[in-house]
Design an enzyme around this catalytic site. Sequence first.
Site, PDB file in Angstrom:
ATOM      1  N   SER A 132       3.769  26.181 -12.208  1.00  0.00           N
ATOM      2  CA  SER A 132       3.792  25.800 -10.795  1.00  0.00           C
ATOM      3  C   SER A 132       3.009  24.519 -10.614  1.00  0.00           C
ATOM      4  CB  SER A 132       3.172  26.899  -9.926  1.00  0.00           C
ATOM      5  OG  SER A 132       2.976  26.452  -8.597  1.00  0.00           O
ATOM      6  N   TYR A 146      -4.089  32.559  -8.163  1.00  0.00           N
ATOM      7  CA  TYR A 146      -2.746  32.113  -8.542  1.00  0.00           C
ATOM      8  C   TYR A 146      -2.816  30.754  -9.221  1.00  0.00           C
ATOM      9  CZ  TYR A 146       2.123  30.632  -8.047  1.00  0.00           C
ATOM     10  OH  TYR A 146       3.399  30.173  -8.289  1.00  0.00           O
TER      11      TYR A 146
END
Length: 237
Positions: A132, A146
Site C-alpha cells: 500500500s 496498518y
Amino acid sequence: MGAFTGKTVLILGGSRGIGAAIVRRFVTDGANVRFTYAGSKDAAKRLAQETGATAVFTDSADRDAVIDVVRKSGALDILVVNAGIGVFGEALELNADDIDRLFKINIHAPYHASVEAARQMPEGGRILIIGSVNGDRMPVAGMAAYAASKSALQGMARGLARDFGPRGITINVVQPGPIDTDANPANGPMRDMLHSLMAIKRHGQPEEVAGMVAWLAGPEASFVTGAMHTIDGAFGA
C-alpha cells in the site's frame, strides 16, 4: 496463445477487488490459476465459475495453512500475495489481539508464502506482494498499525530479493493508492479528502493494478527485483 500460457499462478486473497482483477488478468492471459479466500465464499465460488480458476479456502492468519497451500500448489511460476486486512483506530484504544492478527496476515503470511514458494519455484519465478502507498505516506490518524504492516513489506522484499536472486527469482511490492473496491469505493465518504491529495483526481481501478502485476510477472521485468512500485495517482508524491 496468452502471455502466461503454461504458467502456474497462486494468488493469496483473490476473491474480491484487486485480487479478483489479478485472477481474471492471469486467466485471460492463459495461466493456470489457483486463488485463496477466507471470508468471501460466495464471491470466490462465483469467480471460480466465471474464470475456471480454482478457489481454495485458506486463513492467512494461520501460518501452517499458508505454507500448506503454497506447498500443495507445486512448482509455482508466479506467486501473488494480496491477502490483507486493516485495523483502524487510535493506537491507545486498539485491541492487542486484533493487532496481532493484522500482523499475521499482512506481514507473516507474505513472508512464509514467499519463502515456501521460492523453495520450489523454477528459475525465472516471480513473487509479487500487494502492499500500500500507506507504507510510505500516512496523512490521517488511526492507521499506525496498518501503515507499519505495509512498511514492513518493503524491508522484507529488499532482503528476500538478495536471498532469492541467486536462484533467478524476483520479488517486488506493488503499492496501490486509493483503488475503487468495496473496501474503499470511489463514491465513499473519503473520496474528496483522498482526491485532494492526488494529481490524478480519481480512484484507480483494480484492473490497473492487475496490469502492473502482469508486467512485473512477465519477461520484460526479469531485471526488476527488491523494488516498490507505486500506483496511486501521485497520492504519495
